[in-house]
Motif scaffolding. Structure first.
Motif, PDB file in Angstrom:
ATOM      1  N   PHE A   7      55.839 -21.744  53.306  1.00 50.41           N
ATOM      2  CA  PHE A   7      55.802 -21.025  52.126  1.00 50.41           C
ATOM      3  C   PHE A   7      56.713 -21.559  50.981  1.00 50.41           C
ATOM      4  N   PHE A   8      57.914 -21.840  51.160  1.00 52.34           N
ATOM      5  CA  PHE A   8      58.603 -22.222  50.131  1.00 52.34           C
ATOM      6  C   PHE A   8      58.224 -23.658  49.565  1.00 52.34           C
ATOM      7  N   GLU A   9      58.053 -24.564  50.535  1.00 53.48           N
ATOM      8  CA  GLU A   9      57.632 -25.824  50.040  1.00 53.48           C
ATOM      9  C   GLU A   9      55.994 -25.773  49.498  1.00 53.48           C
ATOM     10  N   SER A  10      55.252 -24.834  49.847  1.00 51.07           N
ATOM     11  CA  SER A  10      53.914 -25.080  49.237  1.00 51.07           C
ATOM     12  C   SER A  10      53.968 -24.314  47.661  1.00 51.07           C
ATOM     13  N   LEU A  50      51.392  -9.882  54.107  1.00 46.60           N
ATOM     14  CA  LEU A  50      50.326  -9.499  52.921  1.00 46.60           C
ATOM     15  C   LEU A  50      49.265 -10.382  52.846  1.00 46.60           C
ATOM     16  N   ASP A  51      47.907  -9.772  52.200  1.00 49.21           N
ATOM     17  CA  ASP A  51      46.769 -10.741  52.292  1.00 49.21           C
ATOM     18  C   ASP A  51      47.152 -11.962  51.521  1.00 49.21           C
ATOM     19  N   ASN A  52      48.148 -11.817  50.134  1.00 50.30           N
ATOM     20  CA  ASN A  52      48.327 -12.918  49.582  1.00 50.30           C
ATOM     21  C   ASN A  52      49.588 -13.151  49.058  1.00 50.30           C
ATOM     22  N   PRO A  53      50.695 -13.579  49.760  1.00 51.39           N
ATOM     23  CA  PRO A  53      52.085 -13.680  49.656  1.00 51.39           C
ATOM     24  C   PRO A  53      52.289 -14.510  48.524  1.00 51.39           C
ATOM     25  N   PRO A  54      51.588 -15.473  47.965  1.00 48.90           N
ATOM     26  CA  PRO A  54      51.923 -16.178  46.649  1.00 48.90           C
ATOM     27  C   PRO A  54      51.725 -15.297  45.605  1.00 48.90           C
ATOM     28  N   ALA A  55      50.791 -14.407  45.609  1.00 51.84           N
ATOM     29  CA  ALA A  55      50.394 -13.436  44.545  1.00 51.84           C
ATOM     30  C   ALA A  55      51.702 -12.519  44.565  1.00 51.84           C
ATOM     31  N   TRP A  56      52.310 -12.056  45.526  1.00 48.36           N
ATOM     32  CA  TRP A  56      53.356 -11.039  45.524  1.00 48.36           C
ATOM     33  C   TRP A  56      54.495 -11.898  44.890  1.00 48.36           C
ATOM     34  N   ALA A  57      54.712 -13.074  45.151  1.00 54.61           N
ATOM     35  CA  ALA A  57      55.920 -13.755  44.894  1.00 54.61           C
ATOM     36  C   ALA A  57      55.540 -14.066  43.068  1.00 54.61           C
ATOM     37  N   ARG A  58      54.452 -14.349  42.744  1.00 51.16           N
ATOM     38  CA  ARG A  58      54.041 -14.436  41.144  1.00 51.16           C
ATOM     39  C   ARG A  58      54.537 -13.053  40.501  1.00 51.16           C
ATOM     40  N   SER A  59      54.168 -12.137  41.035  1.00 52.90           N
ATOM     41  CA  SER A  59      54.341 -10.827  40.538  1.00 52.90           C
ATOM     42  C   SER A  59      55.954 -10.477  40.477  1.00 52.90           C
ATOM     43  N   VAL A  60      56.594 -10.960  41.471  1.00 54.83           N
ATOM     44  CA  VAL A  60      58.288 -10.696  41.014  1.00 54.83           C
ATOM     45  C   VAL A  60      58.684 -11.597  40.210  1.00 54.83           C
ATOM     46  N   LEU A  61      58.269 -12.944  39.897  1.00 56.77           N
ATOM     47  CA  LEU A  61      58.618 -13.738  39.046  1.00 56.77           C
ATOM     48  C   LEU A  61      58.170 -13.321  37.655  1.00 56.77           C
ATOM     49  N   ARG A  62      57.128 -12.775  37.547  1.00 52.23           N
ATOM     50  CA  ARG A  62      56.849 -12.326  36.199  1.00 52.23           C
ATOM     51  C   ARG A  62      57.680 -11.083  35.788  1.00 52.23           C
ATOM     52  N   ASN A  63      58.101 -10.163  36.581  1.00 58.68           N
ATOM     53  CA  ASN A  63      58.953  -9.095  36.519  1.00 58.68           C
ATOM     54  C   ASN A  63      60.277  -9.881  36.131  1.00 58.68           C
ATOM     55  N   LEU A  64      60.667 -10.583  36.822  1.00 54.71           N
ATOM     56  CA  LEU A  64      61.957 -11.067  36.560  1.00 54.71           C
ATOM     57  C   LEU A  64      62.159 -11.647  35.231  1.00 54.71           C
ATOM     58  N   ALA A  65      60.984 -12.266  34.873  1.00 52.36           N
ATOM     59  CA  ALA A  65      60.969 -12.969  33.525  1.00 52.36           C
ATOM     60  C   ALA A  65      60.803 -12.143  32.389  1.00 52.36           C
ATOM     61  N   ILE A  66      60.040 -10.996  32.432  1.00 56.06           N
ATOM     62  CA  ILE A  66      60.163 -10.204  31.568  1.00 56.06           C
ATOM     63  C   ILE A  66      61.348  -9.328  31.407  1.00 56.06           C
ATOM     64  N   GLY A  67      62.032  -9.047  32.427  1.00 58.90           N
ATOM     65  CA  GLY A  67      63.373  -8.382  32.547  1.00 58.90           C
ATOM     66  C   GLY A  67      64.366  -9.153  31.758  1.00 58.90           C
ATOM     67  N   ARG A  68      64.551 -10.610  32.015  1.00 59.15           N
ATOM     68  CA  ARG A  68      65.432 -11.069  31.213  1.00 59.15           C
ATOM     69  C   ARG A  68      65.030 -11.647  29.924  1.00 59.15           C
ATOM     70  N   TRP A  69      63.871 -11.449  29.422  1.00 58.43           N
ATOM     71  CA  TRP A  69      63.522 -11.305  27.846  1.00 58.43           C
ATOM     72  C   TRP A  69      63.865 -10.379  27.250  1.00 58.43           C
ATOM     73  N   ARG A  70      63.597  -9.034  27.943  1.00 59.59           N
ATOM     74  CA  ARG A  70      64.132  -7.649  27.332  1.00 59.59           C
ATOM     75  C   ARG A  70      65.347  -7.792  27.134  1.00 59.59           C
ATOM     76  N   ARG A  71      66.282  -8.266  28.183  1.00 61.19           N
ATOM     77  CA  ARG A  71      67.670  -8.186  27.910  1.00 61.19           C
ATOM     78  C   ARG A  71      68.065  -9.117  26.975  1.00 61.19           C
TER      79      ARG A  71
END
Length: 78
Positions: A7-10, A50-71
């Motif tokens: 998963f990591f490599e892909s 999960l049906d789509n683990p990459p989608a879950w990772a992308r959601s986490v990424l988006r939330n982290l990026a938004i959180g950093r932007w807000r800070r």
């Protein structure tokens, strides 16, 4: 190589690209992706089912990026 390693490599390249688009900073992008993979690893037994683990990772990424932007916005307003 185990399932998480595959998963990591892909996914690492596309996640760094997405993070860079959201942040405009390659170092920040790598930091966010590192945090994404830490969270994926910590929850791998659930994420892997999960049906789509990459989608879950992308959601986490988006939330982290938004959180950093807000800070950063909060610091700029101070």
């Amino acid at each position: 190589m185990n399932d998480f390693d595959r998963f990591f490599e892909s996914q690492k390249r596309s996640l760094v690209g997405q993070a860079f688009v959201l942040t405009g900073n390659i170092e920040e992008a790598h930091d966010i992706v590192q945090e994404v993979f830490l969270r994926v690893w910590a929850r791998w037994s659930r994420v892997a089912t999960l049906d789509n683990p990459p989608a879950w990772a992308r959601s986490v990424l988006r939330n982290l990026a938004i959180g950093r932007w807000r800070r950063l916005q909060g610091r700029a307003e101070s």
